[in-house]
Design a protein around this motif. Structure first.
Motif, PDB file in Angstrom:
ATOM      1  N   UNK B 267       5.896   3.629  -5.045  1.00 16.97           N
ATOM      2  CA  UNK B 267       6.085   3.232  -3.561  1.00 16.97           C
ATOM      3  C   UNK B 267       4.979   2.304  -2.715  1.00 16.97           C
ATOM      4  N   UNK B 268       3.807   2.460  -3.233  1.00 18.01           N
ATOM      5  CA  UNK B 268       2.746   1.621  -2.573  1.00 18.01           C
ATOM      6  C   UNK B 268       2.253   0.392  -3.097  1.00 18.01           C
ATOM      7  N   UNK B 270       5.288  -1.275  -4.376  1.00 14.04           N
ATOM      8  CA  UNK B 270       6.603  -1.780  -4.277  1.00 14.04           C
ATOM      9  C   UNK B 270       6.950  -2.357  -5.634  1.00 14.04           C
ATOM     10  N   UNK B 339      -0.461  -1.480  -0.822  1.00  8.13           N
ATOM     11  CA  UNK B 339      -0.834  -1.148   0.484  1.00  8.13           C
ATOM     12  C   UNK B 339      -1.839   0.120   0.344  1.00  8.13           C
ATOM     13  N   UNK B 341      -2.607   2.807   1.934  1.00  7.20           N
ATOM     14  CA  UNK B 341      -2.263   3.942   2.967  1.00  7.20           C
ATOM     15  C   UNK B 341      -2.799   4.969   2.084  1.00  7.20           C
ATOM     16  N   UNK B 410       4.804  12.223  11.654  1.00 11.28           N
ATOM     17  CA  UNK B 410       3.814  11.392  11.120  1.00 11.28           C
ATOM     18  C   UNK B 410       2.245  11.970  11.492  1.00 11.28           C
ATOM     19  N   UNK B 411       1.420  11.734  10.429  1.00  9.39           N
ATOM     20  CA  UNK B 411       0.108  12.053  10.878  1.00  9.39           C
ATOM     21  C   UNK B 411      -0.749  10.775  11.139  1.00  9.39           C
ATOM     22  N   UNK B 413      -2.407   8.080  10.298  1.00  3.02           N
ATOM     23  CA  UNK B 413      -2.901   7.415   9.030  1.00  3.02           C
ATOM     24  C   UNK B 413      -4.701   6.941   9.096  1.00  3.02           C
ATOM     25  N   UNK B 488       9.239  11.346  12.265  1.00  2.00           N
ATOM     26  CA  UNK B 488       9.501  10.533  11.308  1.00  2.00           C
ATOM     27  C   UNK B 488      11.033  10.613  11.008  1.00  2.00           C
ATOM     28  N   UNK B 491      12.888   7.555   6.040  1.00  2.00           N
ATOM     29  CA  UNK B 491      11.995   6.957   5.156  1.00  2.00           C
ATOM     30  C   UNK B 491      10.759   6.231   5.500  1.00  2.00           C
ATOM     31  N   UNK B 492       9.874   6.855   6.118  1.00  2.00           N
ATOM     32  CA  UNK B 492       8.599   6.034   6.738  1.00  2.00           C
ATOM     33  C   UNK B 492       7.900   5.241   5.962  1.00  2.00           C
ATOM     34  N   UNK B 493       8.030   5.444   4.603  1.00  4.90           N
ATOM     35  CA  UNK B 493       6.993   4.751   3.616  1.00  4.90           C
ATOM     36  C   UNK B 493       7.863   3.397   3.249  1.00  4.90           C
ATOM     37  N   UNK B 494       9.221   3.484   3.219  1.00  8.06           N
ATOM     38  CA  UNK B 494       9.923   2.521   2.541  1.00  8.06           C
ATOM     39  C   UNK B 494      10.185   2.726   0.998  1.00  8.06           C
TER      40      UNK B 494
END
Lengths: 251, 534, 100
Positions: B267-268, B270, B339, B341, B410-411, B413, B488, B491-494
């Protein structure tokens, strides 16, 4: 990158596209559809439910194989290390009782298989309950014999621990070890029989209410698997405990 | 009107304590596991406080023995083994395969109650005086000499073992029989492969430690002396039976974290995972080979040298599938659009720290070296690098990654990144000095030590306090997010995967319509490619 | 759901008979001195009996391949436990001076 709004991604991995807008979810509405009353809603159909239940019981039986397996491992090691002591100890067990119990359990496996078959072929609830009750009766007989054997051990000071009479034996340490294993293994087996009787009781009650037929007999099948497994454990316990080195003794 | 989801679908204590929803059961586990983590952490704090000074001046030797025992028992059996499977696995497995629930929802709930019951037994043992045998319960000390709380603790662990078994059973049947149409084995997320492999270990290994611990209790309570040397019993047999489970148990602890890492780095970065089938098969290989290596815990116990050689070679072999994973994860990140995160910080930390932990395991797999470092702090550092640097980082990473999905919030970040960095720094400061101390000869499980080790111990205890801060910070922002966090959406992370295509939090039945899967779930598109597809 | 394979009662009775014969056989063989073969014979008979129960009473004969794999892996894992543990005890002392 954490954000509140989703981006649109080309090529959703499935279709039809899932409803991501909340209007599609109607709270509290259960759309009526015909299904067997025993179908649990997370399953698609009775076939999937039956397959899952059977697979689940088999996976559980694998855990039981490994569970008893630890005791068989201890048995294997100590018999290999102290063959004479194990022989001496085993000779004191009654082949009569052990053999009789083996036959009783084998018979109970037959009646259990017939109980499953009765449900499978939609026989009357009387027939089903009958086979289940016979199976249970045989289980009780088995436990009764075990009770007799255990009582004899207590009487003869063969039970391991502070009251074990070491003077009777040529190899007291090894004999006490054998009987530690004997009580652990047959005790665990008997506990499983008792649990099995509990399961059978519930099954008999359900069967008497005409719950099981060709369309739905999974609980009977699954209970049968458990019962047969307990029989298989005894199939190994009997020769391993009762028949060590018998050719060195007579009767 | 608030939309209907699994959190507000039914109110009141009964709707939670009698739930059959795998998502609610996951939350029940989340709360209880956090509680046990705090208890285990408390015992850790006592250990590190005692070890600030060379003299055994804070706790008596007997008390210290009880403290590290309870730390180990609670952390291993009540935190690490259930953590990811019972929380993240319970929540995500059905959703990721497109099912409405696990195969046996009531057994799922039963597993939680069993876990709580086992926990109560063990806490009773702790509160009534504690057990001082070490979490390993070696005989004949545990059967003959130690105090009688051994029985209570043993029963507590025995009972909790069934929770593990039932969870594994549920996952195996679910993954085999409840996949959505089109969800073939090789379209499954790697998180699922990891949990499948973990479940195999739970099923095949846990029963052996269950019977072994029962035998210890039986020996104490019923004089059935299976490990009694006076009857010819062999304490090394206990060790064989104990480690037959307890070594694979460490793979129960790490495999799910590896599954989490596989999901997060895709995910991060991509980018699709590099070597999907290699990672999938590696998970199975770790599970299987992991059952063949337990004798490396018995190198100096009197085990035959030939058996030792066999176990040693196999212990080297078991490192290979783990290494394959590390290479594949690295290749995934390479040339990805990365990224950092907070989930990615934890995942990246995992890869580095797990590698160190794994490599030091090879030191221990070599018999000659093991003779030198066995029962020293080298071992302690090794397994904490894997358990804390690996498993716990994986758990925290997964918790952060899926928090928006689980809670719909969402917390913060920025605070999460700060906490992740503090955890990383605190962790290394705590445990790296322990490698040095152990290699120089400081034994484990001692409350007093020679003065030349003090500097290393002070560094370690200082690190522990930093680590503790790092663990406490998430409590605050997670709790805050529940009340004040931004809501949220799906799909907040994409990210990609079935779980990101349903609302956050999900509806009770997960999917209103059963999804029909047409391709693998990992279909990330590098941002440079997106323009071409639009 | 349609009923799974229904075995004829005669099959069950045959298996039952075979199991009883196997039991009698294992008792009889126990009284004959075959040396090391006693153990082999006893285990073989027990395994055959167990196999009969598994295949026919437990319906694995007509079950899915997955069921087969599950059953087999259970027993296989037991063999791992037995063989690797015995590999320790059986090889103690093979290197001079290391027998405890």
């Amino acid at each position: 990158m954490l954000k509140g709004h989703a981006e649109h991604f080309p090529g959703s991995i499935h279709q039809p596209p899932l409803a991501s807008n909340v209007d599609a979810i109607q709270p509290g509405v259960h759309i009526e559809h015909p299904h067997h009353p025993k179908l649990q809603h997370h399953f698609d159909d009775m076939g999937q439910q039956a397959e899952a239940s059977t697979l689940g019981m088999w996976v559980f039986l694998v855990t039981e194989i490994m569970f008893f397996g630890g005791l068989f491992m201890a048995y294997l090691l100590y018999r290999w290390q102290s063959p004479a002591a194990f022989q001496e100890a085993s000779a004191h067990l009654s082949i009569g009782w052990g053999g009789f119990n083996t036959a009783v359990l084998i018979f109970s496996s037959l009646t259990m298989a017939l109980a499953v078959r009765a449900a499978q072929t939609s026989e009357s609830s009387r027939t089903q309950v009958g086979w289940i009750l016979i199976t249970m009766f045989l289980g009780v007989v088995f436990l009764g014999v075990k009770a007799i054997e255990y009582t004899e051990k207590f009487r003869d000071h063969i039970v391991p621990g502070p009251y074990f009479d070491a003077t009777k034996w040529e190899h007291p340490a090894g004999v006490e070890m054998f009987y530690s294993l004997y009580f652990c293994m047959t005790g665990l087996h008997a506990l499983h029989m008792i649990i099995g009787l509990g399961i059978m009781t519930w099954l008999a009650i359900m069967a008497s209410k005409r719950t099981f037929n060709a369309e739905y007999y999974t609980p009977v099948e699954v209970a049968g698997l458990y019962w047969h497994f307990v029989d298989i454990v005894w199939i190994f316990l009997f020769p391993l405990l009762y028949l060590i080195g018998r050719h060195y003794h007579h009767g | 009107m608030e939309t209907l989801n699994y959190l507000n679908d039914g109110h009141g204590l009964a709707s939670w304590l009698l739930t059959k929803d795998h998502k609610r059961i996951a939350i029940l586990y989340l709360i209880s596991i956090t509680g046990f983590f705090a208890i285990g952490g408390f015992f850790a704090m006592l250990v590190r406080l005692e070890l600030l000074t060379p003299a055994g001046d804070l706790l008596s030797a007997e008390t210290y023995n009880k403290v590290f025992t309870m730390h180990g028992v609670v952390m291993v059996f009540f935190f690490l083994i259930p953590s990811i499977p019972a929380v993240l696995g319970n929540f995500m497995v059905p959703i990721m395969i497109g099912a409405k629930d696990l195969a046996f929802p009531r057994i799922n709930l039963l597993s939680w109650y069993i876990y709580i019951l086992g926990g109560l037994f063990t806490l009773t043992a702790a509160l009534s005086g504690g057990v001082d045998t070490g979490w390993t319960f070696y005989t004949p000390y545990s059967t003959a000499a130690a105090n009688s709380h051994v029985i209570t603790a043993a029963l507590g662990i025995f009972i909790t073992g069934f929770s593990s078994i039932l969870t594994g059973l549920n996952f195996i049947v679910t993954i085999h029989r409840m996949r959505a149409p089109g969800m073939t084995w090789f379209r499954l997320p790697l998180f699922i492969w990891a949990h499948y492999a973990t479940s195999l270990i739970m099923i095949l290994g846990t029963p052996v430690v269950a019977i072994t611990i029962l035998m210890v209790a039986a020996e104490r309570a019923l004089h059935l002396g299976i490990f009694d040397p006076a009857l010819g019993g062999d304490p090394v047999l206990f060790q064989h039976l104990f480690w037959f489970y307890s070594h694979p148990a460490v793979y129960i602890m790490i495999l799910p974290a590896m599954g989490v890492v596989s999901e997060i780095i895709q995910a991060f970065s991509r980018k699709n995972i590099f070597g999907y089938s290699f990672i999938a098969f590696s998970s199975l290989a770790i599970a299987v080979i992991g059952f063949l290596v337990w004798g490396h815990h018995l190198f100096v116990a009197g085990q035959s040298v030939y058996a030792g050689m066999l176990f040693s070679i196999l212990s080297f072999v078991v490192a290979i599938p783990s290494a394959i994973k590390v290479f594949n994860w690295t290749a995934t990140i390479y040339k990805g659009s990365v990224s950092f995160d907070s989930p990615m910080l934890y995942a990246a930390g995992f890869i580095g720290l797990f590698t160190i932990g794994g490599l030091t395991g090879l030191f221990l797999a070599a018999m000659g070296l093991d003779i030198h470092v066995h029962d020293t702090y080298f071992v302690v550092a090794h397994f904490h690098y894997i358990m804390v640097g690996g498993a716990i980082m994986g758990y925290l990473g997964g918790l952060h990654y899926w928090w928006p999905k689980i809670t719909g919030r969402l917390y913060s970040e920025p605070w999460a990144r700060v906490a992740a960095v503090i955890v990383f720094i605190g962790f290394n400061l705590t445990f790296f000095p322990q490698f040095v101390a152990g290699y120089l000869g400081m034994p484990r499980r001692y409350h007093a030590y020679p003065p030349e080790f003090q500097v290393l111990n002070v560094l370690s205890s200082a690190g522990a306090s930093i680590l503790a801060v790092g663990y406490l910070i998430p409590f605050t922002y997670f709790a805050y997010s529940l009340f004040k966090g931004e809501k949220a959406d799906n799909d907040p992370w994409g990210a990609r995967g079935l779980e990101w295509e349903i609302p956050s939090p999900p509806p009770t039945e997960n999917f209103t319509v059963s999804p029909i899967v047409t391709e693998g779930t990992h279909q990330y598109v590098h941002p440079s490619q997106e323009a071409k597809l639009a | 759901m349609s009923a799974g394979h229904v075995a004829p009662k005669s099959l069950y009775y045959s298996v039952f008979l075979a199991l009883l014969i196997g039991t009698a056989l294992t008792v009889a063989v126990a009284f004959v001195d075959l040396g090391a073969m006693n153990n082999v014979a006893m285990l073989t008979i027990a395994c055959v009996k167990a196999l009969l129960v598994i295949l026919f009473f437990m319906h694995v004969r007509w079950g899915t391949r997955l069921t087969w794999v599950v059953v087999a892996s259970g027993f296989f894992w037991l063999l791992i436990l037995f063989s690797q543990t015995m590999s320790d005890f059986a090889t103690r002392g093979w290197i001079a001076g290391t027998l405890k």
